[in-house]
Design an enzyme around this catalytic site. Structure first.
Site, PDB file in Angstrom:
ATOM      1  N   SER A 272       7.132 -46.617  43.954  1.00  0.00           N
ATOM      2  CA  SER A 272       6.324 -45.881  42.991  1.00  0.00           C
ATOM      3  C   SER A 272       6.404 -44.399  43.324  1.00  0.00           C
ATOM      4  O   SER A 272       6.504 -44.012  44.485  1.00  0.00           O
ATOM      5  CB  SER A 272       4.865 -46.354  43.068  1.00  0.00           C
ATOM      6  OG  SER A 272       3.994 -45.456  42.401  1.00  0.00           O
ATOM      7  N   ARG A 311      29.430 -60.322  -2.014  1.00  0.00           N
ATOM      8  CA  ARG A 311      29.453 -59.224  -1.047  1.00  0.00           C
ATOM      9  C   ARG A 311      28.059 -58.617  -0.967  1.00  0.00           C
ATOM     10  O   ARG A 311      27.499 -58.212  -1.992  1.00  0.00           O
ATOM     11  CB  ARG A 311      30.468 -58.136  -1.424  1.00  0.00           C
ATOM     12  CG  ARG A 311      30.559 -56.978  -0.429  1.00  0.00           C
ATOM     13  CD  ARG A 311      31.379 -57.345   0.820  1.00  0.00           C
ATOM     14  NE  ARG A 311      32.813 -57.285   0.532  1.00  0.00           N
ATOM     15  CZ  ARG A 311      33.568 -58.378   0.351  1.00  0.00           C
ATOM     16  NH1 ARG A 311      33.041 -59.581   0.460  1.00  0.00           N
ATOM     17  NH2 ARG A 311      34.853 -58.270   0.090  1.00  0.00           N
TER      18      ARG A 311
END
Length: 381
Positions: A272, A311
């Site tokens: 940390s 399409r």
């Protein structure tokens, strides 16, 4: 999308190189060259014209940014790429440009390239899923009879063994890997021409499609699947399940690593910036982070299955980046989990200490060991 800052952290660097813009262009070129050769085999393309194609392709120099800018007008990068390829081939042999893109439409090349990239990236996901499962199996074997508390709804329930916990992880990871590997192997070529009818290559269209599949090492298509996207939907689901299978053990590791439990710890825990005493299970944390991105991407791909006529107007286009991102998320989850489990340290003393806090059926660990044996004996690879 690719991100050099965050890819290593999330584990996406495992597949970043096979999904970036350069990889896309290489795959598109690979498909176009294989298509020319398959069409030549079928007698659609003249052999002398075909001979001009490969050297011309080798001379193509176009980067992702340049091709991407050119793709805006037509809506996909195949259109400007084919234009460039035909011009290059014409310089080698006059009239040979017709050997480029024979009988195909842009979607044929885009879909087939997407399949190639998906199989390459997906194989790495499967590899890391199996590596994670193997690590879980090793933990299950080593701790078959190590007692620990089973927990339900956040509370201690009955005793189990850590081996049984790890065997459950292994089972889910094995299932996810097997399902994903099977679907990757079934992904087919795409070749249908302008409206999916193979009209431009009649009557040789099926032969060209099969020849293209054989040259690229893909499954045959049966029929064109321009707007029939069940394969993409199934793949999305399998990648989402794979991410979820990784999230489960990663979540357990995060919880079991907590200060109050301390039953496991990663081999290389993170620190940390403000609390030097902390040893965070970062591999598990980032596996969860990657996995958490998957459901939304799966949902987008499933929603994109609804495509108009022959399409799609937008739904198909949405698949390219979304599927690549899903592969990156699933790969990140699997690779970071593998790093977590392959170096996971187990602390039996802490497990015994925590188990002593609640009474339970102390024969349960023996039964749990039997479950471990069943899971490991039934593994299918």
């Amino acid at each position: 999308m690719a991100n050099e800052l965050f890819d290593p952290l999330y584990g996406a660097d495992r597949v970043a190189g096979v999904l970036d813009g350069g990889a896309w262009i290489a795959a598109l070129l690979e498909v176009e060259l294989a298509l020319t050769n398959a069409a030549t085999d079928a007698g659609i393309v003249d052999e002398h014209d075909a001979d001009a194609v490969e050297p011309a392709f080798g001379a193509i120099r176009v980067g992702p940014a340049e091709l991407g800018a050119e793709a805006v007008e037509g809506g996909n990068p195949v259109i400007p790429l084919v234009r460039r390829l035909r011009a290059a081939v014409e310089k080698v042999r006059d009239g040979a440009g017709r050997a480029v893109h024979p009988g195909a439409t842009s979607q044929d090349v885009m879909d087939t390239a997407l399949v190639l990239l998906t199989r390459r990236a997906g194989s790495r996901v499967v590899e890391d899923l199996r590596g994670s499962a193997d690590a879980a199996a090793a933990l299950a074997t080593a701790h078959r009879d190590t007692p620990c508390a089973a927990r339900t709804l956040g509370q201690q329930a009955l005793p189990t063994t850590f081996g049984a916990v790890a065997a459950s992880w292994c089972s889910g990871l094995d299932r996810a890997a097997a399902r994903l590997a099977g679907l990757l192997g079934e992904l087919p070529v795409q070749f249908g021409g302008a409206a999916g009818t193979l009209a431009a290559s009649y009557p040789h269209g099926p032969a060209v499609a099969d020849g293209l599949a054989a040259r690229l090492g893909l499954a045959p298509q049966g029929v064109p699947w321009h707007t029939e996207r069940t394969r993409i939907g199934e793949l999305a689901g399998a990648l989402g399940v794979a991410a979820g299978a990784c999230a489960k053990p990663a979540t357990d590791v995060v919880l079991l690593s907590g200060t109050e439990l301390g039953e496991v710890s990663e081999a290389a825990p993170g620190d940390s910036s403000s609390m030097p005493h902390k040893r965070n299970p970062i591999a598990a944390v980032t596996a969860r982070a990657s996995a958490r991105r998957a459901p939304g991407l799966v949902a987008t791909l499933l929603a994109s299955m609804e495509q108009e006529h022959q399409r799609a107007a937008g739904a198909w286009h949405a698949e390219w980046v979304t599927l690549a991102d899903l592969l990156r998320a699933s790969s990140g989850a699997a690779s970071r989990l593998r790093a977590c489990l392959e170096g996971l340290a187990v602390h039996p003393d802490a497990m015994a200490r925590n188990l002593a806090l609640a009474a339970g059926d102390h024969d349960a660990p023996h039964h749990a060991g039997d479950l471990v044996d069943r899971v490991l004996a039934g593994r299918v690879r």
